[in-house]
Design a protein around this motif. Structure first.
Motif, PDB file in Angstrom:
ATOM      1  N   PHE A  11       2.423  33.373  72.688  1.00  0.00           N
ATOM      2  CA  PHE A  11       1.045  33.378  73.152  1.00  0.00           C
ATOM      3  C   PHE A  11       0.998  33.963  74.558  1.00  0.00           C
ATOM      4  N   ASP A  12      -0.119  34.613  74.895  1.00  0.00           N
ATOM      5  CA  ASP A  12      -0.314  35.127  76.245  1.00  0.00           C
ATOM      6  C   ASP A  12      -0.984  34.070  77.107  1.00  0.00           C
ATOM      7  N   ASP A  13      -0.380  33.789  78.251  1.00  0.00           N
ATOM      8  CA  ASP A  13      -0.915  32.822  79.206  1.00  0.00           C
ATOM      9  C   ASP A  13      -1.211  33.560  80.517  1.00  0.00           C
ATOM     10  N   LEU A  14      -2.429  33.357  81.055  1.00  0.00           N
ATOM     11  CA  LEU A  14      -2.832  34.090  82.255  1.00  0.00           C
ATOM     12  C   LEU A  14      -1.920  33.807  83.438  1.00  0.00           C
ATOM     13  N   ARG A  15      -1.405  32.594  83.528  1.00  0.00           N
ATOM     14  CA  ARG A  15      -0.565  32.213  84.658  1.00  0.00           C
ATOM     15  C   ARG A  15       0.910  32.511  84.415  1.00  0.00           C
ATOM     16  N   ARG A  16       1.375  32.197  83.210  1.00  0.00           N
ATOM     17  CA  ARG A  16       2.809  32.308  82.936  1.00  0.00           C
ATOM     18  C   ARG A  16       3.202  33.572  82.196  1.00  0.00           C
ATOM     19  N   GLY A  17       2.213  34.349  81.762  1.00  0.00           N
ATOM     20  CA  GLY A  17       2.514  35.542  80.984  1.00  0.00           C
ATOM     21  C   GLY A  17       2.764  35.194  79.523  1.00  0.00           C
ATOM     22  N   ARG A  18       3.704  35.870  78.898  1.00  0.00           N
ATOM     23  CA  ARG A  18       4.027  35.626  77.495  1.00  0.00           C
ATOM     24  C   ARG A  18       4.830  34.347  77.352  1.00  0.00           C
ATOM     25  N   VAL A  19       4.327  33.425  76.524  1.00  0.00           N
ATOM     26  CA  VAL A  19       4.981  32.129  76.319  1.00  0.00           C
ATOM     27  C   VAL A  19       5.430  32.030  74.866  1.00  0.00           C
ATOM     28  N   ALA A  20       6.685  31.643  74.659  1.00  0.00           N
ATOM     29  CA  ALA A  20       7.217  31.478  73.301  1.00  0.00           C
ATOM     30  C   ALA A  20       6.987  30.050  72.839  1.00  0.00           C
ATOM     31  N   ALA A  21       6.031  29.853  71.921  1.00  0.00           N
ATOM     32  CA  ALA A  21       5.792  28.526  71.354  1.00  0.00           C
ATOM     33  C   ALA A  21       6.863  28.175  70.331  1.00  0.00           C
ATOM     34  N   LEU A  22       7.389  29.199  69.652  1.00  0.00           N
ATOM     35  CA  LEU A  22       8.512  29.034  68.729  1.00  0.00           C
ATOM     36  C   LEU A  22       9.507  30.149  68.976  1.00  0.00           C
ATOM     37  N   PRO A  39       8.919  16.150  71.490  1.00  0.00           N
ATOM     38  CA  PRO A  39       7.863  15.667  72.374  1.00  0.00           C
ATOM     39  C   PRO A  39       6.596  16.488  72.202  1.00  0.00           C
ATOM     40  N   ASN A  40       5.507  16.034  72.792  1.00  0.00           N
ATOM     41  CA  ASN A  40       4.270  16.800  72.761  1.00  0.00           C
ATOM     42  C   ASN A  40       4.496  18.173  73.397  1.00  0.00           C
ATOM     43  N   GLY A  41       3.970  19.211  72.748  1.00  0.00           N
ATOM     44  CA  GLY A  41       4.134  20.560  73.260  1.00  0.00           C
ATOM     45  C   GLY A  41       5.436  21.225  72.884  1.00  0.00           C
ATOM     46  N   ALA A  42       6.193  20.601  71.984  1.00  0.00           N
ATOM     47  CA  ALA A  42       7.503  21.147  71.614  1.00  0.00           C
ATOM     48  C   ALA A  42       7.410  22.346  70.673  1.00  0.00           C
ATOM     49  N   GLY A  43       6.280  22.482  69.973  1.00  0.00           N
ATOM     50  CA  GLY A  43       6.124  23.563  69.005  1.00  0.00           C
ATOM     51  C   GLY A  43       5.957  23.076  67.580  1.00  0.00           C
ATOM     52  N   LYS A  44       5.920  21.757  67.389  1.00  0.00           N
ATOM     53  CA  LYS A  44       5.821  21.200  66.035  1.00  0.00           C
ATOM     54  C   LYS A  44       4.544  21.658  65.327  1.00  0.00           C
ATOM     55  N   THR A  45       3.416  21.464  65.984  1.00  0.00           N
ATOM     56  CA  THR A  45       2.137  21.795  65.351  1.00  0.00           C
ATOM     57  C   THR A  45       2.007  23.300  65.114  1.00  0.00           C
ATOM     58  N   CYS A  73      13.003   9.768  57.004  1.00  0.00           N
ATOM     59  CA  CYS A  73      13.494  11.134  56.881  1.00  0.00           C
ATOM     60  C   CYS A  73      14.907  11.239  56.321  1.00  0.00           C
ATOM     61  N   ASP A  74      15.084  12.165  55.384  1.00  0.00           N
ATOM     62  CA  ASP A  74      16.400  12.468  54.835  1.00  0.00           C
ATOM     63  C   ASP A  74      17.180  13.359  55.794  1.00  0.00           C
ATOM     64  N   ARG A  75      16.493  14.323  56.364  1.00  0.00           N
ATOM     65  CA  ARG A  75      17.073  15.196  57.389  1.00  0.00           C
ATOM     66  C   ARG A  75      16.030  15.406  58.479  1.00  0.00           C
ATOM     67  N   ILE A  76      16.514  15.770  59.669  1.00  0.00           N
ATOM     68  CA  ILE A  76      15.589  16.028  60.763  1.00  0.00           C
ATOM     69  C   ILE A  76      15.989  17.292  61.507  1.00  0.00           C
ATOM     70  N   ALA A  77      15.015  17.851  62.214  1.00  0.00           N
ATOM     71  CA  ALA A  77      15.273  18.904  63.197  1.00  0.00           C
ATOM     72  C   ALA A  77      14.639  18.439  64.495  1.00  0.00           C
ATOM     73  N   ILE A  78      15.414  18.458  65.570  1.00  0.00           N
ATOM     74  CA  ILE A  78      14.890  18.104  66.885  1.00  0.00           C
ATOM     75  C   ILE A  78      14.507  19.398  67.589  1.00  0.00           C
ATOM     76  N   ILE A  79      13.229  19.501  67.942  1.00  0.00           N
ATOM     77  CA  ILE A  79      12.693  20.730  68.523  1.00  0.00           C
ATOM     78  C   ILE A  79      12.183  20.459  69.927  1.00  0.00           C
ATOM     79  N   HIS A  80      12.441  21.411  70.824  1.00  0.00           N
ATOM     80  CA  HIS A  80      12.000  21.277  72.218  1.00  0.00           C
ATOM     81  C   HIS A  80      11.746  22.658  72.789  1.00  0.00           C
ATOM     82  N   LYS A  81      10.555  22.844  73.350  1.00  0.00           N
ATOM     83  CA  LYS A  81      10.155  24.125  73.932  1.00  0.00           C
ATOM     84  C   LYS A  81      10.354  25.276  72.950  1.00  0.00           C
ATOM     85  N   GLY A  82       9.992  24.996  71.693  1.00  0.00           N
ATOM     86  CA  GLY A  82      10.000  26.032  70.671  1.00  0.00           C
ATOM     87  C   GLY A  82      11.321  26.310  70.001  1.00  0.00           C
ATOM     88  N   ALA A  83      12.385  25.634  70.436  1.00  0.00           N
ATOM     89  CA  ALA A  83      13.715  25.895  69.868  1.00  0.00           C
ATOM     90  C   ALA A  83      14.248  24.655  69.172  1.00  0.00           C
TER      91      ALA A  83
END
Length: 260
Positions: free
Chosen positions: A11-22, A40-46, A204-214
């Motif tokens: 996504f393009d952010d006016l302050r930070r430039g290009r931001v990778a959500a995933l 956590p909130n903002g990790a990229g899950k949604t 959950c049978d399996r999980i993925a832990i995601i943070h800052k899109g990774a």
């Protein structure tokens, strides 16, 4: 059933430039499995779940549901998924029954099949006591059940839950989790996004832990606990987050030194 390969979303952010959500996210989910997306909130899950439900398009990478590409064949994908979120809106002037019935008709269910499906669904979800209650008069728990009903009225093989217990009291949350478990027992392929450790351990049978899109780690919870020497789920989560943060800080420092 679900295949995600190297998905990136920026996504393009006016302050930070290009931001990778995933950032290069990959995973697969099988029928009869609950795959937890923990972060956590903002990790990229949604963002990830919205791509799978065809609401967003990925910047790169591919994702398929039952063999259908989410970008090239969105109509076929939508027929095969149910999506439920804690932020899903409820129509104030529709009753619980009317709402589920309306969505069933949108999915093109024949009338006799739809009515039979609704009867079973309302019995299973214990919704008959408020089937004629308007959305404006529903409690939070009633709204959550109504959201689940309309998400699965067409009996989809793939169901996506995006933090479905957020804001719920303990009793209502327990009923929602029981519903998710029953859907797994029916052989459904389920993605369950949450930041609540207890829900991960329970479902959950399996999980993925995601943070800052990774994705930082992925696998059965017991295997991850053994691999990272963290028998406690919460400690495992925070340890992986801290490792990622430290790695990011180190990379940024090296970059600044190289540029100076």
């Amino acid at each position: 059933m679900i295949s995600v390969q190297q998905i990136t979303k920026g996504f393009d952010d006016l302050r930070r430039g290009r931001v990778a959500a995933l950032d290069q996210v990959s995973f697969e989910v099988r029928p009869g499995e609950i795959f937890g997306l923990l972060g956590p909130n903002g990790a990229g899950k949604t963002t990830c779940l919205r791509i799978l439900s065809t609401v967003l398009r990925p910047s790169s990478g591919t994702a398929t549901i039952s063999g259908f590409d989410v970008v090239k064949q969105p109509t076929e994908v939508r027929k095969r998924i149910g999506f439920m979120s804690s932020n899903t809106g409820i129509y104030d002037r529709m009753t619980a029954w009317e709402m589920a019935e309306y969505y069933g008709r949108l999915y093109g269910l024949p009338e006799d099949v739809l009515q039979s499906r609704l009867e079973r669904l309302f019995e299973t979800l214990q919704m008959n006591d408020f089937r004629d209650t308007l959305g404006a008069k529903m409690s939070t728990g009633m709204k959550q059940k109504a959201s689940i009903a309309r998400a699965i009225v067409h009996d989809p093989p793939v169901i996506i839950f995006d933090e479905p217990t957020s804001g719920l009291d303990v009793l209502v949350a327990r009923k929602v989790l029981a519903t998710v478990q029953s859907l797994k027992d029916q052989g459904k392929c389920i993605i369950f996004s949450t930041h609540i450790m207890r829900e991960v351990e329970k479902l959950c049978d399996r999980i993925a832990i995601i943070h800052k899109g990774a994705i930082l780690a992925m696998g059965a919870l017991s295997d991850l606990q053994q691999q990272y020497h963290q028998p406690d789920t919460e400690e495992l989560f925070f340890d992986l987050i801290e490792r990622h943060e430290q790695q990011t800080r180190t990379t940024q420092t090296e970059f600044r030194l190289a540029a100076s």
